[in-house]
Design a protein around this motif. Sequence first.
Motif, PDB file in Angstrom:
ATOM      1  N   ALA A   1      37.118  47.627  41.877  1.00 16.49           N
ATOM      2  CA  ALA A   1      36.068  47.006  41.059  1.00 16.49           C
ATOM      3  C   ALA A   1      34.795  47.841  41.132  1.00 16.49           C
ATOM      4  CB  ALA A   1      35.786  45.579  41.523  1.00 16.49           C
ATOM      5  N   LEU A   2      34.021  47.756  40.067  1.00 15.14           N
ATOM      6  CA  LEU A   2      32.730  48.444  39.975  1.00 15.14           C
ATOM      7  C   LEU A   2      31.718  47.503  39.335  1.00 15.14           C
ATOM      8  CD1 LEU A   2      33.915  51.888  38.643  1.00 15.14           C
ATOM      9  CD2 LEU A   2      32.171  51.690  40.397  1.00 15.14           C
TER      10      LEU A   2
ATOM     11  N   ASP B   1      38.854  39.402  44.645  1.00 16.12           N
ATOM     12  CA  ASP B   1      38.862  38.043  44.102  1.00 16.12           C
ATOM     13  C   ASP B   1      37.718  37.901  43.087  1.00 16.12           C
ATOM     14  OD1 ASP B   1      38.605  35.296  43.626  1.00 16.12           O
ATOM     15  OD2 ASP B   1      38.977  34.745  45.716  1.00 16.12           O
ATOM     16  N   PRO B   2      38.010  37.490  41.852  1.00 19.26           N
ATOM     17  CA  PRO B   2      36.932  37.335  40.853  1.00 19.26           C
ATOM     18  C   PRO B   2      35.833  36.376  41.305  1.00 19.26           C
ATOM     19  CG  PRO B   2      39.081  37.238  39.783  1.00 19.26           C
ATOM     20  CD  PRO B   2      39.339  37.234  41.270  1.00 19.26           C
ATOM     21  N   ASP B   3      36.178  35.378  42.105  1.00 19.73           N
ATOM     22  CA  ASP B   3      35.153  34.452  42.599  1.00 19.73           C
ATOM     23  C   ASP B   3      34.146  35.165  43.488  1.00 19.73           C
ATOM     24  OD1 ASP B   3      36.375  32.386  41.254  1.00 19.73           O
ATOM     25  OD2 ASP B   3      37.404  31.582  43.012  1.00 19.73           O
ATOM     26  N   VAL B   4      34.605  36.172  44.225  1.00 18.59           N
ATOM     27  CA  VAL B   4      33.698  36.942  45.079  1.00 18.59           C
ATOM     28  C   VAL B   4      32.746  37.762  44.211  1.00 18.59           C
ATOM     29  CG1 VAL B   4      33.556  38.774  46.804  1.00 18.59           C
ATOM     30  CG2 VAL B   4      35.291  36.992  47.035  1.00 18.59           C
ATOM     31  N   LEU B   5      33.259  38.372  43.159  1.00 18.59           N
ATOM     32  CA  LEU B   5      32.383  39.104  42.242  1.00 18.59           C
ATOM     33  C   LEU B   5      31.374  38.162  41.594  1.00 18.59           C
ATOM     34  CD1 LEU B   5      35.009  41.464  40.558  1.00 18.59           C
ATOM     35  CD2 LEU B   5      33.277  42.107  42.251  1.00 18.59           C
TER      36      LEU B   5
ATOM     37  N   ARG C   1      30.230  44.585  34.721  1.00 17.28           N
ATOM     38  CA  ARG C   1      31.248  44.246  35.725  1.00 17.28           C
ATOM     39  C   ARG C   1      32.593  44.802  35.261  1.00 17.28           C
ATOM     40  NH1 ARG C   1      32.333  38.013  37.697  1.00 17.28           N
ATOM     41  NH2 ARG C   1      34.539  38.231  38.262  1.00 17.28           N
ATOM     42  N   LEU C   2      33.170  45.681  36.048  1.00 15.04           N
ATOM     43  CA  LEU C   2      34.434  46.326  35.718  1.00 15.04           C
ATOM     44  C   LEU C   2      35.447  45.990  36.811  1.00 15.04           C
ATOM     45  CD1 LEU C   2      32.933  49.803  34.751  1.00 15.04           C
ATOM     46  CD2 LEU C   2      33.440  47.882  33.219  1.00 15.04           C
ATOM     47  N   GLU C   3      36.507  45.286  36.457  1.00 15.40           N
ATOM     48  CA  GLU C   3      37.448  44.847  37.489  1.00 15.40           C
ATOM     49  C   GLU C   3      38.913  45.025  37.119  1.00 15.40           C
ATOM     50  OE1 GLU C   3      37.145  40.440  37.962  1.00 15.40           O
ATOM     51  OE2 GLU C   3      35.745  40.643  36.278  1.00 15.40           O
ATOM     52  N   THR C   4      39.187  45.581  35.953  1.00 15.33           N
ATOM     53  CA  THR C   4      40.573  45.901  35.622  1.00 15.33           C
ATOM     54  C   THR C   4      40.789  47.390  35.871  1.00 15.33           C
ATOM     55  OG1 THR C   4      40.173  46.486  33.305  1.00 15.33           O
ATOM     56  CG2 THR C   4      40.548  44.129  33.813  1.00 15.33           C
ATOM     57  N   PRO C   5      41.993  47.797  36.225  1.00 17.76           N
ATOM     58  CA  PRO C   5      42.235  49.233  36.429  1.00 17.76           C
ATOM     59  C   PRO C   5      41.847  50.070  35.215  1.00 17.76           C
ATOM     60  CG  PRO C   5      44.078  47.952  37.287  1.00 17.76           C
ATOM     61  CD  PRO C   5      43.171  46.975  36.573  1.00 17.76           C
ATOM     62  N   ALA C   6      42.093  49.542  34.018  1.00 12.78           N
ATOM     63  CA  ALA C   6      41.756  50.302  32.807  1.00 12.78           C
ATOM     64  C   ALA C   6      40.255  50.503  32.677  1.00 12.78           C
ATOM     65  CB  ALA C   6      42.299  49.582  31.574  1.00 12.78           C
TER      66      ALA C   6
ATOM     67  N   ARG D   1      38.063  53.955  32.870  1.00 16.18           N
ATOM     68  CA  ARG D   1      37.138  54.348  31.802  1.00 16.18           C
ATOM     69  C   ARG D   1      35.796  54.787  32.380  1.00 16.18           C
ATOM     70  NH1 ARG D   1      36.298  49.339  28.553  1.00 16.18           N
ATOM     71  NH2 ARG D   1      34.937  50.644  27.286  1.00 16.18           N
ATOM     72  N   PHE D   2      35.333  54.086  33.417  1.00 14.46           N
ATOM     73  CA  PHE D   2      34.060  54.463  34.034  1.00 14.46           C
ATOM     74  C   PHE D   2      34.134  55.878  34.585  1.00 14.46           C
ATOM     75  CE2 PHE D   2      31.488  55.124  37.791  1.00 14.46           C
ATOM     76  CZ  PHE D   2      30.221  54.807  37.334  1.00 14.46           C
TER      77      PHE D   2
END
Length: 200
Positions: free
Chosen positions: A82-83, A22-26, A49-54, A58-59
């Motif tokens: 997420a990372l 959940d983006p709110d948690v991030l 903040r990285l939260e999309t599969p793409a 990339r990371f």
Amino acid sequence: MEFAEVVRRRHMVRRYAPDPVDPDVLDRMLAHAVRAPSAGFSQGWAFLRLETPADVHRFWTATTLDPDASNDWLDGMRTAPALIVPMSNKDVYLDRYSERDKGWTDRDESRWPVPFWHMDAAMASLLILLTAVDEGLGACFFGVPPESVQPFRREFGVPADWMPVGAITVGHPEPGGVPGSPVRRARAPLSEIVHHGQWS
């Protein structure tokens, strides 16, 4: 959840379910991170903040020397949806402590007994880890290999004065994930690591 329970439950999670975070948690993780102590209130930290599969892909592509590498740890960590990459900036601290209210007139790095710029980012990282537990999620802090720092910077446009102190995977733990070192090593008793009044 009571704070003592959050601390007791905190452990590194190395394999995740496919559910997104959940983006709110991030948002809350990062809002808590910046409540960490900061020498001179320098706040020489930043968080990618990285939260999309793409972006997560990339990371891993940028930081893994062999893109075809496969092992239990790497395969499990790549399942995180997420990372967060916490970074520190030494120059922010050297500049801050050369200001009038700190009493130094130059940016001499030798005055620092330890690199507080890294320490403050590490304390912020711990607050991210604890928030993950409080939110019912798992997380794992791990290092970015030195040889991967430049590829990481190039991939994400990170300026040269910002150093990743590590990276944090975040997600819903998958049961039966990759076991960590605590499975193989006992926790040292306090009686061996706490010294009262004098080292003896």
